[in-house]
Structure formats: structure tokens, C-alpha cells
Scaffold this motif. Structure first.
Motif, PDB file in Angstrom:
ATOM      1  N   LEU A 188       0.798  -1.069  -0.029  1.00 55.66           N
ATOM      2  CA  LEU A 188      -0.177   0.012  -0.041  1.00 55.66           C
ATOM      3  C   LEU A 188       0.923   1.331   0.082  1.00 55.66           C
ATOM      4  O   LEU A 188       0.334   2.313   0.008  1.00 55.66           O
ATOM      5  CB  LEU A 188      -0.904   0.011   1.113  1.00 55.66           C
ATOM      6  N   TYR A 189       2.034   0.986  -0.143  1.00 54.06           N
ATOM      7  CA  TYR A 189       3.025   2.294  -0.205  1.00 54.06           C
ATOM      8  C   TYR A 189       2.624   3.254  -1.277  1.00 54.06           C
ATOM      9  O   TYR A 189       2.646   4.501  -0.612  1.00 54.06           O
ATOM     10  CB  TYR A 189       4.624   1.916  -0.435  1.00 54.06           C
ATOM     11  N   PRO A 190       2.351   2.991  -2.271  1.00 53.48           N
ATOM     12  CA  PRO A 190       1.971   4.153  -3.328  1.00 53.48           C
ATOM     13  C   PRO A 190       0.634   4.684  -2.948  1.00 53.48           C
ATOM     14  O   PRO A 190       0.619   5.985  -2.951  1.00 53.48           O
ATOM     15  CB  PRO A 190       1.726   3.381  -4.522  1.00 53.48           C
ATOM     16  N   LEU A 216       4.831  10.251  -5.695  1.00 54.10           N
ATOM     17  CA  LEU A 216       3.876   9.147  -6.298  1.00 54.10           C
ATOM     18  C   LEU A 216       3.779   9.016  -7.719  1.00 54.10           C
ATOM     19  O   LEU A 216       3.542   8.126  -8.287  1.00 54.10           O
ATOM     20  CB  LEU A 216       2.770   9.824  -5.898  1.00 54.10           C
ATOM     21  N   SER A 217       4.254  10.197  -8.497  1.00 57.63           N
ATOM     22  CA  SER A 217       4.513  10.220  -9.699  1.00 57.63           C
ATOM     23  C   SER A 217       5.303   9.366 -10.647  1.00 57.63           C
ATOM     24  O   SER A 217       5.379   9.124 -11.782  1.00 57.63           O
ATOM     25  CB  SER A 217       4.552  11.614 -10.520  1.00 57.63           C
ATOM     26  N   LYS A 218       6.420   8.698  -9.680  1.00 56.40           N
ATOM     27  CA  LYS A 218       7.440   7.992  -9.958  1.00 56.40           C
ATOM     28  C   LYS A 218       7.120   6.285  -9.939  1.00 56.40           C
ATOM     29  O   LYS A 218       7.946   5.648 -10.155  1.00 56.40           O
ATOM     30  CB  LYS A 218       8.610   8.188  -9.319  1.00 56.40           C
ATOM     31  N   VAL A 219       5.814   6.119  -9.319  1.00 60.13           N
ATOM     32  CA  VAL A 219       5.740   4.741  -8.909  1.00 60.13           C
ATOM     33  C   VAL A 219       5.223   3.979  -9.993  1.00 60.13           C
ATOM     34  O   VAL A 219       4.820   4.488 -11.420  1.00 60.13           O
ATOM     35  CB  VAL A 219       4.485   4.771  -8.012  1.00 60.13           C
ATOM     36  N   ALA A 220       5.532   2.440 -10.123  1.00 58.69           N
ATOM     37  CA  ALA A 220       5.318   1.902 -11.547  1.00 58.69           C
ATOM     38  C   ALA A 220       3.596   2.005 -12.031  1.00 58.69           C
ATOM     39  O   ALA A 220       3.650   1.890 -13.346  1.00 58.69           O
ATOM     40  CB  ALA A 220       5.547   0.298 -11.145  1.00 58.69           C
ATOM     41  N   ASP A 221       2.863   1.969 -11.267  1.00 61.50           N
ATOM     42  CA  ASP A 221       1.366   2.184 -11.711  1.00 61.50           C
ATOM     43  C   ASP A 221       1.034   3.195 -12.352  1.00 61.50           C
ATOM     44  O   ASP A 221       0.985   4.175 -11.650  1.00 61.50           O
ATOM     45  CB  ASP A 221       0.373   1.751 -10.491  1.00 61.50           C
ATOM     46  N   PRO A 222       0.851   3.279 -13.693  1.00 60.10           N
ATOM     47  CA  PRO A 222       0.796   4.755 -14.443  1.00 60.10           C
ATOM     48  C   PRO A 222      -0.593   5.388 -13.958  1.00 60.10           C
ATOM     49  O   PRO A 222      -0.420   6.724 -13.842  1.00 60.10           O
ATOM     50  CB  PRO A 222       0.624   4.100 -15.822  1.00 60.10           C
ATOM     51  N   GLY A 228      -0.251  11.752  -9.022  1.00 64.60           N
ATOM     52  CA  GLY A 228       0.759  12.517  -8.433  1.00 64.60           C
ATOM     53  C   GLY A 228       0.847  13.906  -9.205  1.00 64.60           C
ATOM     54  O   GLY A 228       1.277  14.645  -8.488  1.00 64.60           O
ATOM     55  N   TYR A 229       0.857  13.720 -10.534  1.00 63.52           N
ATOM     56  CA  TYR A 229       0.993  14.688 -11.320  1.00 63.52           C
ATOM     57  C   TYR A 229      -0.095  15.590 -11.121  1.00 63.52           C
ATOM     58  O   TYR A 229      -0.047  17.052 -11.008  1.00 63.52           O
ATOM     59  CB  TYR A 229       1.145  14.416 -12.877  1.00 63.52           C
ATOM     60  N   TRP A 230      -1.234  15.408 -11.013  1.00 66.58           N
ATOM     61  CA  TRP A 230      -2.560  16.001 -10.915  1.00 66.58           C
ATOM     62  C   TRP A 230      -2.591  16.961  -9.610  1.00 66.58           C
ATOM     63  O   TRP A 230      -2.683  17.976  -9.526  1.00 66.58           O
ATOM     64  CB  TRP A 230      -3.778  15.218 -10.634  1.00 66.58           C
ATOM     65  N   TYR A 231      -2.212  16.174  -8.613  1.00 64.07           N
ATOM     66  CA  TYR A 231      -2.385  16.894  -7.027  1.00 64.07           C
ATOM     67  C   TYR A 231      -0.958  17.504  -6.756  1.00 64.07           C
ATOM     68  O   TYR A 231      -0.854  18.667  -6.455  1.00 64.07           O
ATOM     69  CB  TYR A 231      -2.344  15.721  -5.935  1.00 64.07           C
ATOM     70  N   GLU A 232       0.264  17.109  -7.809  1.00 63.10           N
ATOM     71  CA  GLU A 232       1.178  18.394  -7.726  1.00 63.10           C
ATOM     72  C   GLU A 232       1.019  19.691  -8.388  1.00 63.10           C
ATOM     73  O   GLU A 232       1.267  20.689  -7.533  1.00 63.10           O
ATOM     74  CB  GLU A 232       2.306  17.647  -8.329  1.00 63.10           C
ATOM     75  N   ALA A 233       0.169  19.405  -9.262  1.00 61.92           N
ATOM     76  CA  ALA A 233      -0.233  20.761 -10.111  1.00 61.92           C
ATOM     77  C   ALA A 233      -1.132  21.309  -9.206  1.00 61.92           C
ATOM     78  O   ALA A 233      -0.973  22.680  -9.068  1.00 61.92           O
ATOM     79  CB  ALA A 233      -1.108  20.154 -11.383  1.00 61.92           C
TER      80      ALA A 233
END
Length: 272
Positions: A188-190, A216-222, A228-233
Motif C-alpha cells: 500500500l506504499y503508493p 507518487l508520480s514515479k511509482v510503477a502503476d501509471p 501524483g502529477y494532478w495533485y502536484e499541479a
């Protein structure tokens, strides 16, 4: 018949705008407004001074409640230390002006004060729009943590579920501590990164939130990485950083299967 603009009438206008009138006083004053175009015009000037920075130019003076949200925002900005020196300089200039105009009749001073106040408010409006654009309003419109995936199962108590429970109780500091303790080896880390970033956001620890969502944007699950990108934005928008927000949103729109793909496209178009 037009009402004579007396000091008492000016005081009544201020009390009306501040919502300090009793029921009977309010009824009488609004009746006066309906009958007196000059009084309505004077009240409009006062309203513009109260609400000039907001976007409420089309509202009526006969609304039961005036929009106080923009006024509160302006007051908050004016209370900040950053603008205190500027405010003091403006007040000093105002005192000098009126001391030089001591022979001018009181109501002439009043109209000149309105003109000066209008310039001051216009200045602040331009200053704030240049120095602090309202990109954070997009954050307010789009942020939503109510849909974060839940992993609470009946009878099961884990570090993750403890974090989830305290997050829902709005104890975001405790939630951050629980989610930060989850090891990278945990399946459950991601998801913990998503909850951890949200916790930091709620704590207004924006730098930590951005760093977490970047992880989060670097985890394996696309699909998870696109979150990660959405919330970072959104956090960049909260920080009024348009350029970094757009870069993250561009990543969000690279694949139509990404989280909030359509929302990211719309938001990117608004910012461009």
C-alpha cells in the motif's frame, strides 16, 4: 425628493453596509433608498469602496446580504506585514492633503476623500493582481480528497488504517505520521503517498506535499503516478506558481487514461 447628504445619513449608510441596523431601521432606510436616486448613487459609491477588489459589479443595492467574501480577502491581505508600510504611507499622504485643504467645506472633503479612496483601492487591486494572481482559486475549485481510496476492513487494524481514520477525523498531523511510517516494501506504499501528500496539504506544508506527490508520480502503476502529477499541479496552484503547475498538468494530459485527464486538459487551457 433628494435627501440632504448629512453626516448622520453617511453614518446610516456605513451601518447599513456593515449590517448593524435593526429591523425597523433597515426597513426605513431601504424605503428611503427606493425613493431617492441620489441616495442610491451615494450608496453605490460606498459599496464600490467596500467591494472594489471583488467581481460583484452587477449586484443590486437591495440584496438582503452583501457578498463579504472578497472584502474579507482584502482585509486579510491588508493586515499582512508586507503591505503595512505602504498603508502607512498612504494614510500619511491623506493627512497632509486634508491639512492643506482645511478651508474646504466638510462635504467637499468627503467627495475628495472618495476620489482618493478610489485611487487607493484601484492601486491595491492592480498591485494584488500583479503580485499575487489568483491561481489559488483553481486549487480551491478542483481539490477533492473525498475520493481517496479506502483500505479499511472490518476487524483489521494497520498503520495505514490508523492513518486513514485520523485523517477523516481531521487530525492531519497524526495522519501524516502514520502514512510517513509505511515502508516502501508495503503493497500500500503508493497509496500511502497519496494520503500523505493530502495530509501535508491540509497542514499547509506545501513543499512536503509537492515532494510527496512527486514521489507518487514515479511509482510503477501509471494510473497512480498520474494522480501524483494532478495533485502536484494543484499544490503549485495553491502556491500561485503557474509555470510549475502547467508542467505537472502537461504530464497529466499525456495519456487519456490518466487520472482526471479531462479536468487537467480544461485547467491547462485556462492557465495557458
Amino acid at each position: 425628493m433628494a435627501s440632504k447628504l448629512t453626516a448622520m445619513l453617511l453614518a446610516d449608510m456605513e451601518r447599513y453596509l456593515k449590517g448593524e441596523m435593526t429591523g425597523l431601521e433597515l426597513q426605513k432606510f431601504e424605503q428611503k433608498l427606493k425613493e431617492d436616486a441620489e441616495l442610491r448613487s451615494e450608496l453605490r459609491i460606498q459599496i464600490e469602496l467596500f467591494e472594489a477588489v471583488g467581481n460583484n459589479s452587477d449586484y443590486s443595492v437591495f440584496q438582503e446580504k452583501l457578498n463579504r467574501e472578497e472584502v474579507d480577502k482584502l482585509k486579510s491581505k491588508l493586515r499582512s506585514k508586507e503591505y503595512q508600510d505602504l498603508s502607512a504611507n498612504i494614510k500619511n499622504a491623506e493627512k497632509v492633503y486634508f491639512s492643506e485643504q482645511s478651508k474646504v467645506r466638510p462635504f467637499q472633503k468627503y467627495y475628495r476623500y472618495l476620489a482618493i479612496a478610489g485611487v487607493i483601492v484601484l492601486f491595491f487591486g492592480i498591485y494584488f493582481s500583479q503580485m499575487n494572481p489568483s491561481y489559488s482559486s483553481y486549487y480551491d475549485s478542483y481539490v477533492d480528497y473525498s475520493t481517496l481510496p479506502s483500505f479499511i476492513e472490518k476487524g483489521e487494524v494497520t498503520t495505514f488504517t490508523k492513518g486513514e481514520l485520523v485523517f477523516k477525523k481531521e487530525d492531519y498531523q497524526a495522519a501524516a505520521e502514520y502514512f510517513a511510517a509505511i515502508e516502501t516494501s508495503n503493497e500500500l506504499y503508493p497509496h500511502s503517498l497519496l494520503w500523505l501528500g493530502a495530509s501535508y496539504d491540509k497542514l499547509n506544508q506545501n513543499d512536503k506535499a509537492i515532494t510527496t506527490f512527486q514521489k507518487l508520480s514515479k511509482v510503477a502503476d501509471p494510473y497512480l503516478s498520474s494522480k501524483g502529477y494532478w495533485y502536484e499541479a494543484l499544490i503549485h496552484l495553491k502556491d500561485n506558481d503557474k509555470e510549475k503547475a502547467m508542467k505537472a498538468l502537461e504530464k497529466s494530459t499525456e495519456d487519456e487514461d490518466n487520472f482526471n485527464f479531462q479536468e487537467a486538459k480544461v485547467l491547462l487551457r485556462k492557465l495557458d
